[in-house]
Enzyme design. Structure first.
Site, PDB file in Angstrom:
ATOM      1  CG  HIS A  19      -0.518   0.003   2.670  1.00 15.72           C
ATOM      2  ND1 HIS A  19       0.365   0.972   2.948  1.00 15.72           N
ATOM      3  CD2 HIS A  19      -0.280  -1.142   3.494  1.00 15.72           C
ATOM      4  CE1 HIS A  19       0.637   0.877   4.229  1.00 15.72           C
ATOM      5  NE2 HIS A  19       0.514  -0.479   4.519  1.00 15.72           N
ATOM      6  CG  HIS A  22       4.130  -1.223   2.390  1.00 17.71           C
ATOM      7  ND1 HIS A  22       2.964  -1.989   2.009  1.00 17.71           N
ATOM      8  CD2 HIS A  22       4.320  -1.769   3.606  1.00 17.71           C
ATOM      9  CE1 HIS A  22       2.551  -2.609   3.124  1.00 17.71           C
ATOM     10  NE2 HIS A  22       3.416  -2.480   4.073  1.00 17.71           N
ATOM     11  CB  CYS A 127       0.904  -5.925  19.658  1.00 17.79           C
ATOM     12  SG  CYS A 127       0.097  -5.520  18.301  1.00 17.79           S
ATOM     13  CB  CYS A 130       4.040  -4.614  17.223  1.00 18.65           C
ATOM     14  SG  CYS A 130       3.121  -3.145  17.239  1.00 18.65           S
ATOM     15  CB  CYS A 144      -1.037  -2.189  20.066  1.00 19.92           C
ATOM     16  SG  CYS A 144       0.111  -1.548  18.826  1.00 19.92           S
ATOM     17  CG  HIS A 147      -1.185  -3.064  15.067  1.00 19.75           C
ATOM     18  ND1 HIS A 147       0.030  -2.786  15.438  1.00 19.75           N
ATOM     19  CD2 HIS A 147      -0.846  -3.615  13.574  1.00 19.75           C
ATOM     20  CE1 HIS A 147       0.904  -3.186  14.589  1.00 19.75           C
ATOM     21  NE2 HIS A 147       0.452  -3.351  13.330  1.00 19.75           N
ATOM     22  CE  LYS A 298     -13.485  10.524  12.662  1.00 18.25           C
ATOM     23  NZ  LYS A 298     -13.675  10.541  13.901  1.00 18.25           N
ATOM     24  CE  LYS A 301     -13.255   7.605  -1.837  1.00 17.51           C
ATOM     25  NZ  LYS A 301     -13.876   6.879  -2.674  1.00 17.51           N
TER      26      LYS A 301
END
Ligand code: ME8
Length: 633
Positions: A19, A22, A127, A130, A144, A147, A298, A301
């Site tokens: 995504h 990365h 976690c 992680c 966490c 996450h 958060k 669009k």
């Protein structure tokens, strides 16, 4: 012997599709790799996938697949993604490869032989996201923070690495090497962490629970903990310990990571290396987060902060996406990104400033000099362009060396704007009509072409394809940074191709362009009269001193000279400006604002800055030098 440069991306977990996050880290790494290749460094660039551990095992189970086949598929998705984004990695490592496993065994054996491994029962909060135990301090409301899940309580028998034993040494090392972790904010975070006990590191998982990993050399009932396995990729890919690549590149290793994996890289990895008797990597470069739909931030669009780099690459081309990611983010800080901002950047910098200049100069060369680069006869009026153009490579090198990538690109774009002004001031289309204008026309067109040659080489790490196209369209080939220090290396007599595609077609961006928020806002904004505006007193001020405000990340306390008066102003510019770079700068002060108290400091006015709402802020100042205190009307 040439200088060496080695850059790595994190190896990405093979449990989910690539995504934008990365893509961002990988584009930054690719920029640095290409930059150093052009600058004459013997460069090695590594990326890869992290394929062992509980998280991957669970994901494969959920997909109903064999873990290896599952990893094969996702790892290929990453390689495909890097092809779309024109990533030039020299190697792509997978932790399930034999070459990697052999090195993991070797390093674990070294730790074991050194007496730094022991077996114990452990209870803690784990976690899976992680893939590590979290301390109570790391939790936010019991969850966490990365996450947004509560960690699981775990009790099991593990092998431990005596990490705590190396805490004091690591702390001193980081203090003695202030550039080891950068930007400095992250170094300070790590030093704070090392100010208290860090405990020992569990380095194994019982095979009964996590069968997907590398078996420990001394106990086949346990597999290596995924972080210890994964970190070693940076050395295994080089053929540690006796490969020629290891010898060349390891001493200059630079890791690029996101801030989510700071602790494993800044604490686990150096202590493991130290215990195994391996020298440390050179730099850990830590990037902030991009806010978008893949993290749990958060977003909406309507804010225009949703962006999928692969979809965007299809729509606008990979070069535009790469340029946008590098130019609209401040490395090390969080940034929100969006398609709307990408379009604005595309139109302003690429289509207008760069693309138009290229097509204008090509049109005049075709029409008036038979499509051939003319021989210049430089005059006084050309010296500013020549001086700025030849100084550029040094400025850009220094900025990139400090990872100020967006500023480096902005410096190049400022020169493009200077070329545009030169073009407009010299008005070559008028020279073409003047009876004695031929020679001057030739010189001006040559200088624009030569300026574009320099610009194209400096933009190549960000936009490899389009930068080369700039040169192809001018009949020019490839150059290195060493060819940018002297003016005049585009050979007069070079024939430019008769036809060229538009560099950055506006239609591509135009089609998707919705009404820009600024226009919409402009329609709704209340209008004021001249009298109302006249109530605001704006004055030029000079920054005399700038200091951080304790406990406030965003604020700087500025001491300003405004004529004979000295003012204190607290300003939220700390994410964009270092205190050291401000003294001497002229800014615009709203001088008659009612004083306000911020963090206990009385702020006497406000300074103006342009803020694109996309994480990019620049101070507004007088265009030429003028005395502090002068009124701005
Ligand atoms: O952590 N903004 O892999 P991973 C910016 N396998 N960068 C982001 C991001 C975002 N929103 N989201 C992810 C792992 N990244 C381990 C690494 S290395 C020995 C093992 C980037 O697939 C950023 O570089 O979770 C982050 O550190 C990395 O992806 C995490 O990738």
């Amino acid at each position: 012997m040439s200088k060496a440069f080695y850059v790595t991306t994190p190896i990405y977990y093979a449990n989910a599709e690539p995504h934008m996050g990365h893509a961002y880290t990988t584009v930054v790494a690719d920029f640095l790799a290409r930059f150093h290749r052009l600058d004459g460094f013997d460069t090695y660039f590594l990326s890869g996938t992290d394929e062992h551990g509980e998280k991957i095992f669970q994901a494969a189970n959920q997909a109903g697949m064999d873990p290896q086949q599952f990893c094969d598929r996702i790892s290929q998705r990453f390689r495909d993604a890097w092809q779309v984004l024109d990533i030039s990695h020299d190697d792509f490592i997978r932790t399930t490869e034999e070459r990697h496993k052999a090195v993991v065994l070797r390093l674990l054996e070294a730790l074991y032989a050194g007496g730094d491994i022991y077996y114990d029962e452990y209870e803690g909060l784990y976690c899976v996201g992680c893939e590590r135990f979290l301390t109570d301090k790391e939790l936010v409301d019991g969850q966490c923070p990365d996450h947004l899940r509560a960690p699981e309580s775990r009790r099991e028998g593990n092998y431990f690495f005596r990490m705590e034993k190396y805490r004091g040494w690591l702390r001193s090392y980081i203090r003695d090497h202030p550039d080891f972790i950068r930007p400095a904010g992250y170094k300070n975070e790590v030093l704070a962490l090392l100010g208290e006990p860090i405990g020992d590191l569990s380095i194994s998982r019982p095979k009964g629970r996590v069968p997907w990993g590398i078996e420990l050399p001394w106990d086949a009932e346990h597999v290596a903990y995924v972080w210890v396995d994964a970190l070693i990729n940076y050395a295994s890919a080089l053929g540690f310990p006796d490969g020629a690549r290891y010898r060349t590149y390891w001493p200059v290793a630079q890791h690029l990571i996101g801030k989510d994996i700071l602790k494993p890289h800044a604490v686990f990895w150096p202590t493991v290396l130290k215990a195994a008797g391996v020298p440390l990597y050179q730099h850990l470069n830590v990037g902030g987060f991009l806010k978008g739909h893949d993290d749990e931030q958060k977003m909406s669009k309507s804010l225009g902060n949703v962006i999928d780099p692969f979809e965007m690459a299809k729509k606008y081309g990979s070069d535009a996406v790469r340029y946008y990611l590098l130019k609209d983010t401040v490395y090390g800080q969080d940034s929100s990104i969006g398609e709307q901002f990408l379009i604005e950047r595309y139109n302003a910098d690429l289509a207008n400033d760069l693309g138009n200049l290229l097509s204008r100069v090509r049109a005049l060369l075709t029409r008036h000099t038979d499509g051939v680069l003319p021989a210049p006869a430089q005059q006084e009026a050309d010296q500013a362009i020549i001086a700025a153009g030849t100084a550029l490579v040094g400025q850009v090198r220094s900025l990139v060396g400090r990872l100020r990538i967006f500023e480096a690109l902005e410096t190049v774009l400022q020169f493009v704007r200077q070329l545009n002004r030169y073009f407009n001031d010299e008005a070559p289309w008028k020279l073409a009509k003047a009876a004695d204008g031929r020679e001057r026309l030739g010189t001006v067109l040559y200088n624009i072409a030569e300026g574009l040659r320099i610009v194209s080489v400096l933009l190549e790490p960000a936009m490899p394809t389009k930068a080369r196209q700039v040169r192809t369209d001018l009949g020019l080939g490839d150059y290195a940074f060493a060819d940018l220090e002297a003016w005049g290396q585009a050979a007069p007599g070079t024939k430019i191709p008769a036809k060229a595609a538009i560099l950055f077609p506006k239609s591509a961006a135009g089609k998707a362009k919705r009404q820009s928020p600024s226009k919409k806002e402009a329609a709704q904004v209340e209008q004021i009269s001249l009298e109302e505006f006249a109530k605001v007193q704006l004055r030029v001020a000079e920054v005399k001193a700038a200091d951080k405000v304790a406990g406030a990340d965003k604020l700087l306390k500025l001491t300003l000279a405004v004529g004979d008066e000295t003012r204190t102003v607290v300003s939220g510019i700390a994410p964009w400006y270092q205190p050291a770079e401000l003294p001497g700068r002229k800014v615009v002060l709203v001088a008659n604002l009612k004083p306000a108290k911020l963090r206990g400091i009385v702020s006497e006015g406000m300074i103006l800055a342009a803020d694109d709402g996309a994480g990019h802020l620049v101070l507004v100042g007088p265009e030429q030098d003028i005395a502090a205190g002068t009124e701005v009307r």
